[in-house]
Motif scaffolding. Sequence first.
Motif, mmCIF file in Angstrom:
data_model
loop_
_atom_site.group_PDB
_atom_site.id
_atom_site.type_symbol
_atom_site.label_atom_id
_atom_site.label_comp_id
_atom_site.label_asym_id
_atom_site.label_seq_id
_atom_site.Cartn_x
_atom_site.Cartn_y
_atom_site.Cartn_z
ATOM 1 N N PHE A 322 0.813 -1.218 0.000
ATOM 2 C CA PHE A 322 0.000 0.000 0.000
ATOM 3 C C PHE A 322 0.846 1.268 0.000
ATOM 4 O O PHE A 322 0.321 2.367 0.200
ATOM 5 N N TYR A 323 2.151 1.133 -0.231
ATOM 6 C CA TYR A 323 3.020 2.307 -0.190
ATOM 7 C C TYR A 323 2.640 3.352 -1.233
ATOM 8 O O TYR A 323 2.909 4.551 -1.055
ATOM 9 N N LYS A 324 2.024 2.924 -2.346
ATOM 10 C CA LYS A 324 1.680 3.876 -3.399
ATOM 11 C C LYS A 324 0.789 5.010 -2.892
ATOM 12 O O LYS A 324 0.849 6.127 -3.380
ATOM 13 N N THR A 325 -0.025 4.717 -1.876
ATOM 14 C CA THR A 325 -0.908 5.744 -1.316
ATOM 15 C C THR A 325 -0.097 6.901 -0.749
ATOM 16 O O THR A 325 -0.411 8.072 -0.983
ATOM 17 N N GLY A 326 0.968 6.590 -0.023
ATOM 18 C CA GLY A 326 1.810 7.644 0.542
ATOM 19 C C GLY A 326 2.565 8.419 -0.512
ATOM 20 O O GLY A 326 2.735 9.651 -0.406
ATOM 21 N N SER A 348 -7.722 5.180 -0.375
ATOM 22 C CA SER A 348 -8.321 4.716 0.883
ATOM 23 C C SER A 348 -7.516 3.616 1.557
ATOM 24 O O SER A 348 -7.924 3.102 2.596
ATOM 25 N N ALA A 349 -6.351 3.259 1.002
ATOM 26 C CA ALA A 349 -5.601 2.107 1.505
ATOM 27 C C ALA A 349 -4.847 2.388 2.798
ATOM 28 O O ALA A 349 -4.399 1.454 3.457
ATOM 29 N N ARG A 350 -4.676 3.645 3.160
ATOM 30 C CA ARG A 350 -3.997 4.011 4.403
ATOM 31 C C ARG A 350 -4.920 4.866 5.268
ATOM 32 O O ARG A 350 -5.780 5.593 4.756
ATOM 33 N N SER A 351 -4.733 4.799 6.569
ATOM 34 C CA SER A 351 -5.594 5.515 7.516
ATOM 35 C C SER A 351 -5.245 6.998 7.566
ATOM 36 O O SER A 351 -4.160 7.432 7.155
ATOM 37 N N LEU A 352 -6.158 7.766 8.130
ATOM 38 C CA LEU A 352 -5.913 9.195 8.316
ATOM 39 C C LEU A 352 -4.723 9.416 9.247
ATOM 40 O O LEU A 352 -3.911 10.323 9.024
ATOM 41 N N LEU A 353 -4.600 8.604 10.276
ATOM 42 C CA LEU A 353 -3.468 8.746 11.197
ATOM 43 C C LEU A 353 -2.150 8.480 10.460
ATOM 44 O O LEU A 353 -1.147 9.164 10.684
ATOM 45 N N HIS A 354 -2.147 7.477 9.573
ATOM 46 C CA HIS A 354 -0.949 7.199 8.769
ATOM 47 C C HIS A 354 -0.571 8.430 7.948
ATOM 48 O O HIS A 354 0.622 8.790 7.878
ATOM 49 N N LEU A 355 -1.551 9.072 7.327
ATOM 50 C CA LEU A 355 -1.271 10.242 6.508
ATOM 51 C C LEU A 355 -0.797 11.417 7.364
ATOM 52 O O LEU A 355 0.085 12.181 6.944
ATOM 53 N N VAL A 381 -7.790 17.472 3.468
ATOM 54 C CA VAL A 381 -7.972 16.030 3.658
ATOM 55 C C VAL A 381 -8.543 15.756 5.034
ATOM 56 O O VAL A 381 -9.431 14.915 5.196
ATOM 57 N N LEU A 382 -8.059 16.465 6.041
ATOM 58 C CA LEU A 382 -8.608 16.303 7.391
ATOM 59 C C LEU A 382 -10.084 16.662 7.422
ATOM 60 O O LEU A 382 -10.892 15.961 8.055
ATOM 61 N N ALA A 383 -10.462 17.730 6.741
ATOM 62 C CA ALA A 383 -11.862 18.172 6.756
ATOM 63 C C ALA A 383 -12.768 17.125 6.115
ATOM 64 O O ALA A 383 -13.890 16.905 6.586
ATOM 65 N N VAL A 384 -12.304 16.493 5.042
ATOM 66 C CA VAL A 384 -13.084 15.442 4.402
ATOM 67 C C VAL A 384 -13.369 14.312 5.387
ATOM 68 O O VAL A 384 -14.435 13.669 5.352
ATOM 69 N N HIS A 385 -12.431 14.075 6.305
ATOM 70 C CA HIS A 385 -12.590 13.027 7.310
ATOM 71 C C HIS A 385 -13.271 13.544 8.592
ATOM 72 O O HIS A 385 -13.283 12.837 9.613
ATOM 73 N N GLY A 386 -13.763 14.784 8.557
ATOM 74 C CA GLY A 386 -14.491 15.305 9.704
ATOM 75 C C GLY A 386 -13.619 15.882 10.796
ATOM 76 O O GLY A 386 -14.077 16.103 11.924
ATOM 77 N N VAL A 387 -12.347 16.151 10.472
ATOM 78 C CA VAL A 387 -11.427 16.717 11.463
ATOM 79 C C VAL A 387 -11.163 18.161 11.090
ATOM 80 O O VAL A 387 -10.702 18.454 9.977
ATOM 81 N N ALA A 388 -11.444 19.069 11.987
ATOM 82 C CA ALA A 388 -11.252 20.493 11.709
ATOM 83 C C ALA A 388 -10.335 21.108 12.748
ATOM 84 O O ALA A 388 -10.174 20.592 13.839
#
Length: 388
Positions: A322-326, A348-355, A381-388
């Motif tokens: 899944f390294y391609k995501t990073g 979607s292959a890596r988590s928000l925390l990973h990013l 990207v954080l906002a898309v995941h509901g983190v502001a």
Amino acid sequence: MTEIRLPTADRRIEPYAMTGEPIRIERRDAASFPRIAFAAAHVVADPLADNDPWLMPAIDWDKTLAFRHYLWDLGLAVAEAMDTAQRGMGLGWPEARELISRSVAEAKSRPGSVIACGAGTDHLAPGPDVTIDEIIRVYEEQVEAVEAAGGRIILMASRALAAAAKGPDDYARVYDRVLSNVKEPVIIHWLGEMFDPALEGYWGSADHWAAMDTCLDVLSAHASKIDGIKISLLSKEKEIAMRRRLPKGVRMYTGDDFNYAELIAGDAEGHSDALLGIFDAIAPAASAGLAALGRGSQNEFFDILEPTVPLSRHIFKAPTRFYKTGVVFLAYLNGLQDHFVMIGGQESARSLLHLADLFRFADRARVLHDPERAAARMAKVLAVHGVA
């Protein structure tokens, strides 16, 4: 100082003050590098295409080719249609063939640009009824297509061969046939199972040391047809041991995204050239580091590249495939593409925390080209995941 709020492992959102001074992006010529350095390049998806992302790739050809010019401007060679381009993991052979044709044509448009292209068997589905003769035929079809486009060959590992081979002799038979007919020396690619589980037991053994013996036998038998071998086993010990046993004139191209700095620098008995997915993500640092090594400044080489190693180890952490995501996420943060969308829906292959951790590592490695832009894009990207 730019600051952004990022999630942490204990589920809090905390401010992060960016500290990294970006490495300057400078045009360079590969002639100033003491090593051959290929960056395995990713493809840019088309986010506005009306398609089913899991089933049919949609590629933004203009942005994809512009990224190759960005790598060439930095003095890096391009390894095309490889694992980093999601070959066999979103990018099928029809699209890979078009990608190779377009990229080779772009390389020919600018003197000094170096490109080599992956030829494999990915349009043959592995199965119990697949024969060795079929695998040879499919390899030869792809080799012919790359050569017809004017490209050099990187001979990729074959999932179909890994599934069909009964032992080392079958590998020898396939490689003997394919290598006997190539027009120019090729780069052999031994991709480990950590990158692709379907390749476990490649060269006829699950023991890498035994597999290495078989691979070295093939290299020795066809040394005149082989430029080098790229091994991606994430083990500097295995790479160094194999490097010391290579036939004369055959290069070692490191594919070790965990230990590339010391392997490229080398030791008293030799060094590795490079064919790395991480060089897509850290191209300005790779270019600057290689230029420093070319000036004889090994300390500067390590000062530039060592801080990128923790970032690379994070991007390539298990599940490594899944390294391609990073890699694509960094391209988005750095303004090299306008979105964080991947073919196959792999964003979607890596988590928000990973990013979020990737962002921190990239800042410390000084590979965020414009910190304010990177922070603004991270915030989206954080906002898309509901983190502001």
